[in-house]
Design a protein around this motif. Sequence first.
Motif, PDB file in Angstrom:
ATOM      1  N   MET A 287      66.003  33.855  47.425  1.00 38.02           N
ATOM      2  CA  MET A 287      65.851  35.267  47.672  1.00 38.02           C
ATOM      3  C   MET A 287      66.389  36.074  46.493  1.00 38.02           C
ATOM      4  O   MET A 287      67.358  35.667  45.859  1.00 38.02           O
ATOM      5  CB  MET A 287      66.609  35.656  48.933  1.00 38.02           C
ATOM      6  CG  MET A 287      65.883  35.261  50.198  1.00 38.02           C
ATOM      7  SD  MET A 287      66.735  35.849  51.649  1.00 38.02           S
ATOM      8  CE  MET A 287      67.857  34.491  51.870  1.00 38.02           C
ATOM      9  N   LYS A 288      65.779  37.172  46.252  1.00 41.48           N
ATOM     10  CA  LYS A 288      66.232  38.050  45.177  1.00 41.48           C
ATOM     11  C   LYS A 288      67.573  38.671  45.542  1.00 41.48           C
ATOM     12  O   LYS A 288      67.978  38.668  46.705  1.00 41.48           O
ATOM     13  CB  LYS A 288      65.194  39.124  44.903  1.00 41.48           C
ATOM     14  CG  LYS A 288      63.912  38.522  44.349  1.00 41.48           C
ATOM     15  CD  LYS A 288      62.969  39.559  43.865  1.00 41.48           C
ATOM     16  CE  LYS A 288      61.712  38.840  43.413  1.00 41.48           C
ATOM     17  NZ  LYS A 288      61.146  39.367  42.227  1.00 41.48           N
ATOM     18  N   ALA A 289      68.230  39.193  44.537  1.00 41.64           N
ATOM     19  CA  ALA A 289      69.492  39.895  44.738  1.00 41.64           C
ATOM     20  C   ALA A 289      69.506  41.104  43.830  1.00 41.64           C
ATOM     21  O   ALA A 289      68.734  41.185  42.859  1.00 41.64           O
ATOM     22  CB  ALA A 289      70.671  38.982  44.443  1.00 41.64           C
TER      23      ALA A 289
ATOM     24  N   VAL B 199      74.108  42.564  46.220  1.00 39.35           N
ATOM     25  CA  VAL B 199      73.611  42.369  47.574  1.00 39.35           C
ATOM     26  C   VAL B 199      72.389  41.452  47.529  1.00 39.35           C
ATOM     27  O   VAL B 199      71.540  41.574  46.645  1.00 39.35           O
ATOM     28  CB  VAL B 199      73.286  43.727  48.251  1.00 39.35           C
ATOM     29  CG1 VAL B 199      72.214  44.485  47.515  1.00 39.35           C
ATOM     30  CG2 VAL B 199      72.925  43.538  49.702  1.00 39.35           C
ATOM     31  N   GLU B 200      72.356  40.519  48.472  1.00 39.42           N
ATOM     32  CA  GLU B 200      71.218  39.613  48.562  1.00 39.42           C
ATOM     33  C   GLU B 200      70.083  40.300  49.295  1.00 39.42           C
ATOM     34  O   GLU B 200      70.302  41.007  50.296  1.00 39.42           O
ATOM     35  CB  GLU B 200      71.649  38.350  49.320  1.00 39.42           C
ATOM     36  CG  GLU B 200      70.598  37.260  49.306  1.00 39.42           C
ATOM     37  CD  GLU B 200      71.142  35.961  49.866  1.00 39.42           C
ATOM     38  OE1 GLU B 200      70.957  34.935  49.214  1.00 39.42           O
ATOM     39  OE2 GLU B 200      71.766  35.987  50.943  1.00 39.42           O
ATOM     40  N   GLY B 201      68.874  40.106  48.799  1.00 37.36           N
ATOM     41  CA  GLY B 201      67.703  40.680  49.435  1.00 37.36           C
ATOM     42  C   GLY B 201      67.341  39.914  50.700  1.00 37.36           C
ATOM     43  O   GLY B 201      68.002  38.946  51.074  1.00 37.36           O
ATOM     44  N   ILE B 202      66.281  40.340  51.342  1.00 35.68           N
ATOM     45  CA  ILE B 202      65.825  39.673  52.555  1.00 35.68           C
ATOM     46  C   ILE B 202      64.636  38.781  52.223  1.00 35.68           C
ATOM     47  O   ILE B 202      63.905  39.020  51.260  1.00 35.68           O
ATOM     48  CB  ILE B 202      65.478  40.676  53.661  1.00 35.68           C
ATOM     49  CG1 ILE B 202      64.398  41.650  53.190  1.00 35.68           C
ATOM     50  CG2 ILE B 202      66.707  41.438  54.101  1.00 35.68           C
ATOM     51  CD1 ILE B 202      63.868  42.566  54.290  1.00 35.68           C
ATOM     52  N   ALA B 203      64.447  37.762  53.029  1.00 38.85           N
ATOM     53  CA  ALA B 203      63.317  36.849  52.837  1.00 38.85           C
ATOM     54  C   ALA B 203      62.025  37.597  53.130  1.00 38.85           C
ATOM     55  O   ALA B 203      61.964  38.405  54.066  1.00 38.85           O
ATOM     56  CB  ALA B 203      63.452  35.642  53.753  1.00 38.85           C
ATOM     57  N   PRO B 204      61.003  37.348  52.338  1.00 42.14           N
ATOM     58  CA  PRO B 204      59.703  37.999  52.587  1.00 42.14           C
ATOM     59  C   PRO B 204      59.171  37.587  53.962  1.00 42.14           C
ATOM     60  O   PRO B 204      59.363  36.472  54.408  1.00 42.14           O
ATOM     61  CB  PRO B 204      58.798  37.484  51.480  1.00 42.14           C
ATOM     62  CG  PRO B 204      59.648  36.678  50.571  1.00 42.14           C
ATOM     63  CD  PRO B 204      60.966  36.469  51.210  1.00 42.14           C
ATOM     64  N   ILE B 205      58.510  38.508  54.590  1.00 43.87           N
ATOM     65  CA  ILE B 205      57.947  38.232  55.929  1.00 43.87           C
ATOM     66  C   ILE B 205      56.615  37.558  55.801  1.00 43.87           C
ATOM     67  O   ILE B 205      55.810  37.820  54.980  1.00 43.87           O
ATOM     68  CB  ILE B 205      57.821  39.538  56.728  1.00 43.87           C
ATOM     69  CG1 ILE B 205      59.219  40.121  56.921  1.00 43.87           C
ATOM     70  CG2 ILE B 205      57.137  39.306  58.051  1.00 43.87           C
ATOM     71  CD1 ILE B 205      59.238  41.466  57.596  1.00 43.87           C
TER      72      ILE B 205
END
Length: 98
Positions: free
Chosen positions: A1-3, A92-98
């Motif tokens: 995941m992106k950050a 901050v860590e991003g969220i996983a793509p849906i």
Amino acid sequence: MKAYWIAHVDIADAERYSQYTQRAPKAFAEFGAKFLARGGRSEAMEGRSTPPRSVVIEFESYEQAVACYHSAAYQEAKSYREEWATAEIIIVEGIAPI
């Protein structure tokens, strides 16, 4: 995941702060950083007042974002910023793509 680095910066001396902005890109390039927002207009809708400069930087992973901050290249650049600006930086860590 992106950050993401989210930074809020109060600059006391723009000319001297430029010594930081001349050096920091080396670290960002090394870790594949992508600027999403840098300066520009901003307005606080809630909470504390908006600092003069807000920055959002994207990294491919949380580990890369943290490694960039701790890298020798960034720490060297940061040493030029500390006397002339006050920064708040969070990663901050991003969220996983849906």
